[in-house]
Design a protein around this motif. Structure first.
Motif, PDB file in Angstrom:
ATOM      1  N   GLN A 412     -31.484   4.664  17.538  1.00  0.00           N
ATOM      2  CA  GLN A 412     -31.583   3.915  18.799  1.00  0.00           C
ATOM      3  C   GLN A 412     -32.138   2.515  18.568  1.00  0.00           C
ATOM      4  O   GLN A 412     -33.071   2.323  17.793  1.00  0.00           O
ATOM      5  N   ARG A 413     -31.561   1.545  19.270  1.00  0.00           N
ATOM      6  CA  ARG A 413     -32.078   0.177  19.284  1.00  0.00           C
ATOM      7  C   ARG A 413     -32.125  -0.292  20.740  1.00  0.00           C
ATOM      8  O   ARG A 413     -31.241   0.055  21.532  1.00  0.00           O
ATOM      9  N   ASN A 414     -33.143  -1.095  21.061  1.00  0.00           N
ATOM     10  CA  ASN A 414     -33.350  -1.514  22.452  1.00  0.00           C
ATOM     11  C   ASN A 414     -33.479  -3.028  22.557  1.00  0.00           C
ATOM     12  O   ASN A 414     -33.941  -3.679  21.620  1.00  0.00           O
ATOM     13  N   ILE A 415     -33.124  -3.532  23.724  1.00  0.00           N
ATOM     14  CA  ILE A 415     -33.455  -4.922  24.063  1.00  0.00           C
ATOM     15  C   ILE A 415     -34.137  -4.900  25.428  1.00  0.00           C
ATOM     16  O   ILE A 415     -33.600  -4.303  26.371  1.00  0.00           O
ATOM     17  N   ALA A 416     -35.303  -5.533  25.545  1.00  0.00           N
ATOM     18  CA  ALA A 416     -35.961  -5.652  26.852  1.00  0.00           C
ATOM     19  C   ALA A 416     -35.239  -6.770  27.613  1.00  0.00           C
ATOM     20  O   ALA A 416     -35.196  -7.911  27.164  1.00  0.00           O
ATOM     21  N   LEU A 417     -34.657  -6.411  28.756  1.00  0.00           N
ATOM     22  CA  LEU A 417     -33.787  -7.343  29.487  1.00  0.00           C
ATOM     23  C   LEU A 417     -33.961  -7.134  30.977  1.00  0.00           C
ATOM     24  O   LEU A 417     -34.035  -5.986  31.423  1.00  0.00           O
ATOM     25  N   ASP A 418     -34.012  -8.209  31.781  1.00  0.00           N
ATOM     26  CA  ASP A 418     -34.116  -7.934  33.218  1.00  0.00           C
ATOM     27  C   ASP A 418     -32.768  -7.924  33.907  1.00  0.00           C
ATOM     28  O   ASP A 418     -32.637  -7.458  35.020  1.00  0.00           O
ATOM     29  N   LYS A 419     -31.730  -8.446  33.229  1.00  0.00           N
ATOM     30  CA  LYS A 419     -30.424  -8.330  33.880  1.00  0.00           C
ATOM     31  C   LYS A 419     -29.264  -8.301  32.887  1.00  0.00           C
ATOM     32  O   LYS A 419     -29.336  -8.933  31.825  1.00  0.00           O
ATOM     33  N   VAL A 420     -28.250  -7.537  33.272  1.00  0.00           N
ATOM     34  CA  VAL A 420     -27.017  -7.531  32.489  1.00  0.00           C
ATOM     35  C   VAL A 420     -25.894  -7.925  33.428  1.00  0.00           C
ATOM     36  O   VAL A 420     -25.651  -7.253  34.435  1.00  0.00           O
ATOM     37  N   SER A 421     -25.228  -9.041  33.144  1.00  0.00           N
ATOM     38  CA  SER A 421     -24.142  -9.458  34.019  1.00  0.00           C
ATOM     39  C   SER A 421     -22.788  -9.356  33.328  1.00  0.00           C
ATOM     40  O   SER A 421     -21.763  -9.174  33.975  1.00  0.00           O
ATOM     41  N   ARG A 422     -22.781  -9.489  31.987  1.00  0.00           N
ATOM     42  CA  ARG A 422     -21.500  -9.413  31.262  1.00  0.00           C
ATOM     43  C   ARG A 422     -21.688  -8.692  29.933  1.00  0.00           C
ATOM     44  O   ARG A 422     -22.727  -8.807  29.284  1.00  0.00           O
ATOM     45  N   LEU A 423     -20.623  -7.985  29.533  1.00  0.00           N
ATOM     46  CA  LEU A 423     -20.629  -7.307  28.228  1.00  0.00           C
ATOM     47  C   LEU A 423     -19.282  -7.555  27.567  1.00  0.00           C
ATOM     48  O   LEU A 423     -18.238  -7.499  28.229  1.00  0.00           O
ATOM     49  N   GLN A 424     -19.303  -7.846  26.289  1.00  0.00           N
ATOM     50  CA  GLN A 424     -18.057  -7.906  25.536  1.00  0.00           C
ATOM     51  C   GLN A 424     -18.293  -7.049  24.302  1.00  0.00           C
ATOM     52  O   GLN A 424     -19.262  -7.265  23.566  1.00  0.00           O
TER      53      GLN A 424
END
Ligand code: FRU
Length: 477
Positions: A412-424
């Motif tokens: 498992q790997r994580n990123i602390a993020l408050d928003k996800v708007s796009r994924l490629q």
């Protein structure tokens, strides 16, 4: 030593090895790999007269760590490649234990290469950190990228500051007005990583000027430094070794990332180290500016030997590791964004589109596909199953890549993020690369699935648009 003649002999002895390598279902369809044997760092990236040269750390015919040569591919369009004969061999008193990493720069129509000649002395009781190692900075010139003149020693251990260990390597050059700046990765006697800075006006004579470092220790060694400008911002990319793991940072054995750099009359201050990638397999970044002015990054889609994962199943087929897709760099919002090169759109076929809310599942036959997701509003939470046992989840504050058995020890790997708007998302037979929020973050990993016929599912509270393409294989001549 490993000479051109030995390589030619090995090609004959091992001429059936290529068949074994090519029979592996994990061979990638649109990533560069060792033709047979081991690959690590990208080296000497340069474009001259429309030909991009991609060299790489290479141990031909041996899928383990051995004496390094520079392997070589060329491409005019990033879609069709030619496998060339290795460019530099460790055939000299100055580089006999490896033609280590280095870079290229064009001056007046001539390509100048700089690399580290690694020499391990055997005539004493050495620890190979403080003693017993020569790290020779060697200069080559070539008009075509295929043939070079003799090897010129431009810096030796005695030219490095007195408080350095014998770990000083991986030269990279930046042109600054009339002068050239060389950065070298280094480990000090106090076990502090830094980048040494040398200047030259003729590329042959170099003198030490200063070092770039952090005020607090930041790892014990900085490998593969790269100093470059994106717009007006000076950036220092380094691969530091020895960072302590944090909750959602520095999860790999070694890291690859960048500092924003301020320069004031030759003094450098660095701020804000950011990892380039938050996946499992990403190291030893190198960038170059192509002839159209794009700053392109490539990295080793792997990690040094101290890796905590199980051995990749490709080793049985006598090859290991690959390079990432080439990525265009852009500086915005005080950060480096990575975007797949536009050329890769030409690999697309069989477009499939859906609203996220109407999407049920999609089946891939060979795991070579691209998914683009644009949320109408930033996503609250989702779970995107990318492969049978590879899932990308978001809970509103943490984006997590979770892998099962196909991760071979990658969990498992994580990123602390408050928003996800796009994924490629790019999947190749045995790799994944995820570009998040327009490339502000990326996650890269190898993955070794039992079967490549797989189902993709997407469970999301937020709606938006989803497009999937099958991806073609690129050509290697
Ligand atoms: C980074 C590195 C470099 C060195 C090369 C040797 O992966 O350790 O510092 O030049 O690999 O292959």
């Amino acid at each position: 030593m490993y000479t051109k003649e030995e390589y030619a002999k090995d090609c004959q002895i091992h001429n059936d090895m290529r068949r074994l390598v090519d029979s592996d279902v994990n061979r990638l369809n649109y990533h560069l790999m060792a033709p047979a044997g081991w690959l690590n760092d990208p080296n000497g990236l340069v474009e001259k007269n429309g030909i991009n040269h991609v060299y790489f750390q290479y141990t031909p015919f041996d899928a383990g760590w051995g004496i390094k040569s520079w392997g070589h591919y060329t491409t005019k369009d990033w879609l069709t490649y030619k496998e060339e004969e290795p460019f530099v061999f460790a055939d000299n008193r100055l580089d006999r234990d490896g033609a280590y990493s280095g870079s290229a720069i064009v001056k007046d129509g001539i390509i100048h290469y700089f690399y580290t000649g690694n020499v391990k002395l055997l005539d004493g009781d050495y620890d190979y950190i403080l003693t017993g190692r020569e790290q020779n900075t060697i200069h080559l010139t070539s008009s075509d990228g295929f043939h070079f003149s003799g090897k010129e020693l431009v810096l030796a251990n005695s030219d490095y500051p007195d408080d350095m260990t014998t770990h000083v390597r991986d030269p990279k050059i930046l042109k600054d007005g009339e002068k050239y700046i060389m950065v070298l990765g280094a480990r000090s006697i106090e076990d502090k990583g830094c980048a040494l800075v040398y200047h030259s006006t003729d590329l042959s004579h170099w003198h030490y000027v200063t070092r770039i470092q952090t005020s607090e220790k930041f790892g014990f060694m900085w490998e593969c430094p790269d100093l470059f400008k994106l717009g007006n911002q000076l950036i220092l990319s380094v691969s530091p070794q020895g960072l302590e793991k944090e909750e959602a940072r520095y999860q790999n054995v070694f890291q690859s990332g960048y500092f924003l750099v301020d320069e004031n009359h030759g003094d450098y201050t660095v701020r804000k180290f950011e990892e380039f990638d938050y996946g499992f397999d990403f190291y030893a970044v190198q960038t170059f500016e192509d002839e159209s002015g794009r700053r392109i990054l490539m990295a080793w889609m792997g990690l040094p030997m101290e890796s905590e994962y199980q051995e990749d199943p490709t080793v049985k087929y006598n090859w290991r590791h690959a390079l990432t897709m080439p990525r265009k760099l852009v500086f915005q919002n005080d950060a480096v964004y990575q975007r797949p090169l536009k050329e890769f759109e030409k690999l697309r076929k069989n477009e499939f589109q859906s609203q996220i809310s109407e999407f049920t599942q999609w089946q891939t036959e060979n795991c070579c596909f691209e998914i683009n997701v644009t949320f109408s509003n930033p996503a609250e939470s989702f779970s995107l199953r990318l492969r049978d046992d590879v899932i990308l989840t978001f809970d509103g504050s943490l984006l997590s890549l979770k892998m099962g058995e196909s991760g071979f020890g990658r969990t498992q790997r994580n990123i602390a993020l408050d928003k996800v708007s796009r994924l490629q998302f790019f999947s190749d037979t045995s790799s994944i690369e995820i570009f998040i929020n327009g490339g502000r973050y990326t996650m890269t990993s190898r993955v070794f699935s039992d079967t490549l016929k797989q189902i993709i599912t997407f469970d999301s509270k937020s709606d938006g648009q989803l497009t999937i393409y099958d991806l073609k294989k690129f050509n290697i001549e």
